[in-house]
Design a protein around this motif. Sequence first.
Motif, PDB file in Angstrom:
ATOM      1  N   ILE A 115      18.530   1.409   3.485  1.00  7.63           N
ATOM      2  CA  ILE A 115      17.606   0.820   2.509  1.00  7.63           C
ATOM      3  C   ILE A 115      18.281  -0.337   1.785  1.00  7.63           C
ATOM      4  O   ILE A 115      17.690  -1.409   1.588  1.00  7.63           O
ATOM      5  CB  ILE A 115      17.119   1.888   1.512  1.00  7.63           C
ATOM      6  N   ASP A 116      19.539  -0.130   1.407  1.00  6.82           N
ATOM      7  CA  ASP A 116      20.283  -1.192   0.721  1.00  6.82           C
ATOM      8  C   ASP A 116      20.435  -2.419   1.613  1.00  6.82           C
ATOM      9  O   ASP A 116      20.325  -3.559   1.140  1.00  6.82           O
ATOM     10  CB  ASP A 116      21.660  -0.663   0.315  1.00  6.82           C
ATOM     11  N   ILE A 117      20.669  -2.209   2.917  1.00  8.77           N
ATOM     12  CA  ILE A 117      20.768  -3.330   3.852  1.00  8.77           C
ATOM     13  C   ILE A 117      19.470  -4.127   3.853  1.00  8.77           C
ATOM     14  O   ILE A 117      19.474  -5.364   3.790  1.00  8.77           O
ATOM     15  CB  ILE A 117      21.099  -2.822   5.270  1.00  8.77           C
ATOM     16  N   CYS A 118      18.334  -3.427   3.910  1.00  9.50           N
ATOM     17  CA  CYS A 118      17.044  -4.111   3.941  1.00  9.50           C
ATOM     18  C   CYS A 118      16.818  -4.937   2.679  1.00  9.50           C
ATOM     19  O   CYS A 118      16.444  -6.118   2.746  1.00  9.50           O
ATOM     20  CB  CYS A 118      15.920  -3.078   4.082  1.00  9.50           C
ATOM     21  N   VAL A 119      17.039  -4.323   1.525  1.00  8.42           N
ATOM     22  CA  VAL A 119      16.765  -5.010   0.267  1.00  8.42           C
ATOM     23  C   VAL A 119      17.709  -6.196   0.075  1.00  8.42           C
ATOM     24  O   VAL A 119      17.296  -7.283  -0.346  1.00  8.42           O
ATOM     25  CB  VAL A 119      16.877  -4.017  -0.910  1.00  8.42           C
ATOM     26  N   THR A 120      18.975  -6.007   0.409  1.00 11.73           N
ATOM     27  CA  THR A 120      19.946  -7.097   0.272  1.00 11.73           C
ATOM     28  C   THR A 120      19.592  -8.268   1.184  1.00 11.73           C
ATOM     29  O   THR A 120      19.686  -9.440   0.794  1.00 11.73           O
ATOM     30  CB  THR A 120      21.358  -6.585   0.588  1.00 11.73           C
ATOM     31  N   ARG A 121      19.161  -7.966   2.398  1.00 11.22           N
ATOM     32  CA  ARG A 121      18.828  -9.040   3.342  1.00 11.22           C
ATOM     33  C   ARG A 121      17.494  -9.684   3.011  1.00 11.22           C
ATOM     34  O   ARG A 121      17.264 -10.849   3.356  1.00 11.22           O
ATOM     35  CB  ARG A 121      18.870  -8.493   4.767  1.00 11.22           C
ATOM     36  N   ASP A 136       0.826  -1.209   0.000  1.00 11.45           N
ATOM     37  CA  ASP A 136       0.000   0.000   0.000  1.00 11.45           C
ATOM     38  C   ASP A 136       0.860   1.260   0.000  1.00 11.45           C
ATOM     39  O   ASP A 136       0.550   2.232  -0.675  1.00 11.45           O
ATOM     40  CB  ASP A 136      -0.946  -0.001   1.211  1.00 11.45           C
ATOM     41  N   PHE A 137       1.938   1.248   0.814  1.00 10.35           N
ATOM     42  CA  PHE A 137       2.933   2.316   0.825  1.00 10.35           C
ATOM     43  C   PHE A 137       2.407   3.593   1.498  1.00 10.35           C
ATOM     44  O   PHE A 137       1.535   4.284   0.980  1.00 10.35           O
ATOM     45  CB  PHE A 137       3.408   2.615  -0.595  1.00 10.35           C
ATOM     46  N   ASP A 138       2.947   3.887   2.641  1.00  5.34           N
ATOM     47  CA  ASP A 138       2.611   5.094   3.392  1.00  5.34           C
ATOM     48  C   ASP A 138       3.412   6.268   2.812  1.00  5.34           C
ATOM     49  O   ASP A 138       4.508   6.571   3.242  1.00  5.34           O
ATOM     50  CB  ASP A 138       2.955   4.885   4.879  1.00  5.34           C
ATOM     51  N   ARG A 139       2.832   6.947   1.836  1.00  2.00           N
ATOM     52  CA  ARG A 139       3.555   8.005   1.132  1.00  2.00           C
ATOM     53  C   ARG A 139       3.878   9.190   2.034  1.00  2.00           C
ATOM     54  O   ARG A 139       4.940   9.811   1.876  1.00  2.00           O
ATOM     55  CB  ARG A 139       2.746   8.478  -0.078  1.00  2.00           C
ATOM     56  N   GLN A 140       2.995   9.506   2.948  1.00  3.02           N
ATOM     57  CA  GLN A 140       3.247  10.643   3.833  1.00  3.02           C
ATOM     58  C   GLN A 140       4.449  10.378   4.735  1.00  3.02           C
ATOM     59  O   GLN A 140       5.288  11.246   4.950  1.00  3.02           O
ATOM     60  CB  GLN A 140       2.015  10.936   4.680  1.00  3.02           C
ATOM     61  N   ARG A 141       4.544   9.147   5.238  1.00  4.11           N
ATOM     62  CA  ARG A 141       5.694   8.788   6.078  1.00  4.11           C
ATOM     63  C   ARG A 141       6.981   8.822   5.253  1.00  4.11           C
ATOM     64  O   ARG A 141       8.019   9.319   5.711  1.00  4.11           O
ATOM     65  CB  ARG A 141       5.491   7.399   6.683  1.00  4.11           C
ATOM     66  N   ALA A 142       6.910   8.299   4.024  1.00  2.00           N
ATOM     67  CA  ALA A 142       8.090   8.296   3.155  1.00  2.00           C
ATOM     68  C   ALA A 142       8.519   9.728   2.822  1.00  2.00           C
ATOM     69  O   ALA A 142       9.717  10.049   2.821  1.00  2.00           O
ATOM     70  CB  ALA A 142       7.805   7.524   1.880  1.00  2.00           C
ATOM     71  N   LEU A 143       7.558  10.595   2.523  1.00  2.32           N
ATOM     72  CA  LEU A 143       7.876  11.986   2.190  1.00  2.32           C
ATOM     73  C   LEU A 143       8.499  12.701   3.383  1.00  2.32           C
ATOM     74  O   LEU A 143       9.476  13.454   3.229  1.00  2.32           O
ATOM     75  CB  LEU A 143       6.614  12.718   1.752  1.00  2.32           C
ATOM     76  N   SER A 192      20.874   5.167  -7.495  1.00  4.16           N
ATOM     77  CA  SER A 192      21.459   6.061  -6.499  1.00  4.16           C
ATOM     78  C   SER A 192      22.742   6.691  -7.027  1.00  4.16           C
ATOM     79  O   SER A 192      22.961   7.897  -6.876  1.00  4.16           O
ATOM     80  CB  SER A 192      21.748   5.290  -5.203  1.00  4.16           C
ATOM     81  N   ARG A 193      23.610   5.877  -7.636  1.00  3.22           N
ATOM     82  CA  ARG A 193      24.854   6.411  -8.195  1.00  3.22           C
ATOM     83  C   ARG A 193      24.578   7.454  -9.268  1.00  3.22           C
ATOM     84  O   ARG A 193      25.209   8.511  -9.299  1.00  3.22           O
ATOM     85  CB  ARG A 193      25.716   5.275  -8.761  1.00  3.22           C
ATOM     86  N   HIS A 194      23.626   7.143 -10.140  1.00  2.00           N
ATOM     87  CA  HIS A 194      23.301   8.085 -11.209  1.00  2.00           C
ATOM     88  C   HIS A 194      22.687   9.361 -10.639  1.00  2.00           C
ATOM     89  O   HIS A 194      23.051  10.469 -11.056  1.00  2.00           O
ATOM     90  CB  HIS A 194      22.327   7.441 -12.197  1.00  2.00           C
ATOM     91  N   GLY A 195      21.766   9.189  -9.674  1.00  2.00           N
ATOM     92  CA  GLY A 195      21.113  10.352  -9.093  1.00  2.00           C
ATOM     93  C   GLY A 195      22.092  11.290  -8.422  1.00  2.00           C
ATOM     94  O   GLY A 195      22.002  12.523  -8.567  1.00  2.00           O
ATOM     95  N   LYS A 196      23.070  10.734  -7.705  1.00  2.00           N
ATOM     96  CA  LYS A 196      24.075  11.577  -7.053  1.00  2.00           C
ATOM     97  C   LYS A 196      25.014  12.203  -8.072  1.00  2.00           C
ATOM     98  O   LYS A 196      25.463  13.339  -7.893  1.00  2.00           O
ATOM     99  CB  LYS A 196      24.847  10.744  -6.028  1.00  2.00           C
ATOM    100  N   VAL A 238      15.068   9.567  -2.890  1.00  2.00           N
ATOM    101  CA  VAL A 238      14.555   8.677  -1.843  1.00  2.00           C
ATOM    102  C   VAL A 238      13.169   8.164  -2.214  1.00  2.00           C
ATOM    103  O   VAL A 238      12.868   6.965  -2.105  1.00  2.00           O
ATOM    104  CB  VAL A 238      14.532   9.399  -0.485  1.00  2.00           C
ATOM    105  N   LEU A 239      12.292   9.068  -2.652  1.00  2.00           N
ATOM    106  CA  LEU A 239      10.934   8.651  -3.012  1.00  2.00           C
ATOM    107  C   LEU A 239      10.958   7.701  -4.205  1.00  2.00           C
ATOM    108  O   LEU A 239      10.214   6.717  -4.238  1.00  2.00           O
ATOM    109  CB  LEU A 239      10.088   9.877  -3.334  1.00  2.00           C
ATOM    110  N   ASP A 240      11.809   7.974  -5.177  1.00  2.00           N
ATOM    111  CA  ASP A 240      11.936   7.091  -6.329  1.00  2.00           C
ATOM    112  C   ASP A 240      12.368   5.693  -5.890  1.00  2.00           C
ATOM    113  O   ASP A 240      11.888   4.680  -6.416  1.00  2.00           O
ATOM    114  CB  ASP A 240      12.954   7.681  -7.307  1.00  2.00           C
ATOM    115  N   THR A 241      13.262   5.631  -4.900  1.00  2.00           N
ATOM    116  CA  THR A 241      13.729   4.344  -4.372  1.00  2.00           C
ATOM    117  C   THR A 241      12.581   3.572  -3.734  1.00  2.00           C
ATOM    118  O   THR A 241      12.416   2.359  -3.967  1.00  2.00           O
ATOM    119  CB  THR A 241      14.854   4.578  -3.351  1.00  2.00           C
TER     120      THR A 241
END
Length: 370
Positions: free
Chosen positions: A290-296, A261-268, A343-347, A357-360
Amino acid sequence: MSNETEPDRVPNAPHPRDTLQLIGQDSAVREFLHSFNASRLHHGWLITGPLGVGKATLAWQIARFLLATPANTVDNLFDDPPTFASLHIDRENPVARRIAARSEAGLHSITRSVNPKTGRIRDQIVIDDIRGLTHFLHLSSTDGGRRVVIVDSADDMNMNAANGLLKMLEEPPARTTILLISHQPSRLLPTIRSRCRELRLHPLSPEHMHLALQQADPEIEETPALTELSAGSVGEALRIGSLDGVEMYHQVIQLFSSMPDFDRQRALKLAEAVSQRGNGDKFELLLTLIDICVTRLARTGASGKPPQIEAAPGKSALFSKLSPNPPRSRAWANTAQEISERSRHGKAVNLDPATLVLDTFFKIQKTTSV
């Protein structure tokens, strides 16, 4: 001196030159001393391992040891050279005192320098930094006959700087030892790696982590979450602790819990908090978490076992739900790679941090919806 002018120091921690005790890396110390005692001291050493496990501390220990140990330690031809079982040099030793005062003539340290045009620390080690090394190497030898160079980190060298250093490794001056610190040795020129002997350091055990953290910051609050997130790295634990990273991690887990569902307000709210001016360190830490979470998540689906330590309430059950099998593991592995590339490209193109962050999180939402 603050960390802003010392890029080779972890925030809120002593500089490696001031950390006299290396904890949990006895095998690397033994390997170096074996080479030294056998009179097979290599001119270039590549000290590798994860961030924050003691690589710089070891480099400064080696520098103190070499400069405080005369090159000729044998009184006559019939004496055997002494054998050393430790790198320890007393803090009152003249060499140790000069290093602490940054006045040791036999030592040259290279790290990212200040750009005179902007007044800010550069993102890379540049050729001008290496040219300063050339001047140092042409000076006369110090009392003990040795010179030591520390590069922290070698990963930060741009191509011109790397090629400049390579020339010195190819034709090393006599009695000069070059210590290269590298978190990602695969990023270095193969020719640089081939001309150095590697000393590999490993993540610390929980017991060694406790001792090292107490040495670096006795005030730090050690928690299971901090232990898990830092993965045996004292430097990472200090970074996470100083930036309130455990609480940030809890917020990331809560966002994952709201998927798909994604809590957009919390993410923003989270994205805006780390995107404020002067919060660059928090932005980088959020991307790491975030990378730690996705990798795990990928690891959970592949092994069928969620992480054993509950770094955040309900995390194990959440990871089992989001990644219950190998096909989901592959999906999360692909997501981890895509997020990293984005992330690399964005930076690189200076994309607004909040937008990145929101795109991620939108990409994560898409993965949970499949």
